[in-house]
Write an enzyme that holds these catalytic residues in place. Sequence first.
Site, short mmCIF file in Angstrom:
data_model
loop_
_atom_site.label_atom_id
_atom_site.label_comp_id
_atom_site.label_asym_id
_atom_site.label_seq_id
_atom_site.Cartn_x
_atom_site.Cartn_y
_atom_site.Cartn_z
N GLY A 10 0.75 -0.85 -0.01
CA GLY A 10 -0.10 -0.09 0.03
C GLY A 10 0.84 1.27 0.07
O GLY A 10 1.92 1.31 -0.22
N THR A 11 0.15 2.26 0.51
CA THR A 11 0.83 3.57 0.38
C THR A 11 0.54 4.48 1.81
O THR A 11 -0.07 4.26 2.48
CB THR A 11 -0.03 4.57 -0.55
OG1 THR A 11 0.03 3.91 -2.02
CG2 THR A 11 0.77 5.81 -1.11
N LYS A 45 -1.51 5.00 6.71
CA LYS A 45 -1.05 3.76 6.09
C LYS A 45 -2.53 3.44 5.28
O LYS A 45 -3.48 3.02 5.89
CB LYS A 45 -0.48 2.66 6.88
CG LYS A 45 -0.35 1.34 6.01
CD LYS A 45 0.41 0.09 6.97
CE LYS A 45 0.51 -1.04 6.41
NZ LYS A 45 1.13 -1.97 7.25
N ASP A 82 8.00 -10.02 11.62
CA ASP A 82 8.41 -9.68 10.15
C ASP A 82 9.70 -8.66 10.77
O ASP A 82 9.42 -7.55 10.48
CB ASP A 82 7.21 -9.23 9.50
CG ASP A 82 7.68 -8.82 8.07
OD1 ASP A 82 8.76 -9.24 7.76
OD2 ASP A 82 6.95 -8.11 7.37
#
Length: 820
Positions: A493-494, A509, A607
Amino acid sequence: MSFDGEIVCAMAFVLACLAAMPPASAASGEGGLLHIPSAASLAHCPSSCGDVNISYPFGIGAGCFRQGFELTCNHATQPPELFLGNSTTQITYMYDSGFVEAPMFFNVTSGSGTNNYNISWNTPAKGITISGAYNTFYAVGCDFDVKLFDNVGNPIGSCMSRCRGEVLPNQGSCNNIGCCFISLEQDISGFQATIVRADGMAERSDSVHPGIIASMANHYHAWNYPLPWTNASKLPGLLEFAIMDQPSCERAQTNKASYACATNSDCAIASYGGYTCYCNSGQFNPYLSEGCPDYNPEPKEQCLRSCGNMSIPFPFGLEDGCSGNERFQLNCTTGYRCNCSSGYEGNPYILDGCQDINECLAPNSCNGICQNTPGSYKCTPCPHGKEFDSTKRRCAISTKKRNLLLGTAIGSGCGLGSIVFALGVIVLANKWKKGIQKRIRRAYFKKNQGLLLEQLISDESATSKTKIFSLEELDKSTNNFDATRVLGRGGHGTVYKGILSDQRVVAIKKSKIVEQMEIDQFINEVAILSQIIHRNVVKLFGCCLEDEVPLLVYEFISNGTLHELLHMDTTVKCLLSWDDRLRIAMEAAGALAYLHSAASVPIFHRDVKSSNILLDDSYTTKISDFGASRSLSLDETHVVTIVQGTFGYLDPEYYHTGQLTEKSDVYSFGVILVELLTRKKPIFVNDLGAKQSLSYYFIEGLQEGSLVQMLDSQVLEEADQEEINEIASLTDACLRTKGGERPTMKEVEMRLQFLRTERLRKRQCLHEKDGGIEPLLCPEAKNPHKHMNIDNDAHITHQGMSGCYSLEQEFASSLFGMPR
């Protein structure tokens, strides 16, 4: 910022309770209650002392407090001061949630030739604890080292402060320049601290180093209160209490006569024994008989809803079970009968129920202008040019004039009507359009698990609750997600820069995800971040679920990611010094250790990578992106999940077994350490043009004895061989194939902390021997703030260092069992 203003955490409401104090204190129990009183029975009791409000079970005077909760008000001071019983522990504020503020403040005066100082504080009675979640030990002053222990001598942590020969700063944060701090990991019932002046500092002028101020303080106050701290009342600590007449809820509930929790309240076991009470809904007092009212939103059927001519709406009612609760029950009685006076009409049983009758609107004998009066009316003849119309009972103009005025009125009315009609159509169209948008947004809200998220964050306190933003608010903050507001784009995404209505700058986000599994990950990220309050973890302000894809609202982090600094432009030599790399690694390790062991439930990030390590305007580390994270219950050691992560960082044991443990994050962190050492990407192209794993490349290099050839040139220039060997040994331990052979994140954090401390000590030795050293500057760096931490570290010495010998070095070796 006050305690009530900024706490994200997700804690149950706990009302603090004092333990039964020893006979020497005023809380011995004389005059204390062992039953549940009503608010009316306590009406005669003092409700405040000076500026502090008092609420039961605390109280002053016989019959005004529960046994073990007596307070003393000292009226000899102005304003009066409140104390726990006859102890010296002062209370400066009491919260509805059960915490109280108490100053734990020490002013250490410097004396000529004096280097060592010892301070301590112990709770005045059993059951009183210093909250580990909200308190931090601070020390303000110049050139000293601090070691903190609990009341039985177990080490908690250490820190040091240096001023580089300058006076104490007038403002700024607590960052080892004139101030240092030590975080607590759990509740404690007291503490001891040893303060050691650095070599030669005790002989300096007191005007330069005037003394040391130490305090166990609520860190929500401390973070927003500028240096120097000179007033103890500004930085009180946070204490919590437990009822200690029984060891647990089960034992207490067996004796209903002395049980402290009122009807509709719940009981919770305290961490140091005893129990506390709290209401399930709303801010009420669970220690009073009416403290947790039971509200009945659904009345029984066929309830009487009128008394005389008066209707009785819900939640009020006349019969049992017909009102919201007993406080809204009314009583209807009859007697005499009332009537309105002549010329009035209405309900004579309510205030202003009889209203004047307008006789001019009713048939009457007036053949002229009728004027209403209270209880009657007046009649006057029609003026000149008008005549009385008996059918309409009013004075009217002549027929010709009437027709002219009628035509004018019709024309004006048609024009005005057309305008009103057009405006009405526009308004209705806008309402219809907004209605459609509202229904669409509500549908997205449900599809994006909004109802589930509301439940997940419903237990948070009102002051720290994660906010669910409206799409309209985020549209306005980003100028309708304008392209000029884009901070970055990625595969998921952006991220946009936004300015909220309260002028906070945030990062928003906006994901590309549309699949349900990824939406569940999004909800997981919100739920996890809403539980975390840590200075090195990015703060989540809230989210929006009214769009096709969900949006997250974070605090704005200005200096990008560690990945960008290391890999975006490898021609720039000195974006991060060796000192900065050690500090960033230590802060990231501390945040991950907090997630694994100090959070309310263990959290595995899953992550960990350099692109998820953000740096703010002072290059402080912020761990981000919890979309793949998993939380565990306290009795779990691992979870079996679908393998997720980023190639190059992925734990090989997790990849093959699917069992996620805390050691999976340790392996990923080991890859980040290799990035910091070599400035190579986790998957890079080697000299033969083939893609290669950085972790395997590093392990092979260690085994072949080619460590130096792998390192970044800047690391070779700034780090000495002992430091390189130490960090390489730690990295090798993190990257071991079997998770059981890897250290914990807490051990990694402490090893990095000792390594960084050792480097600072060596800098001080060089400073003393050579009369000063030049700091490592980076003229190629483009950011004007990047040397802040380099200069600080280059002139800071280690805690209590004498003869440049490291006791911590021996302690670290024995603690971790790793070669040095």
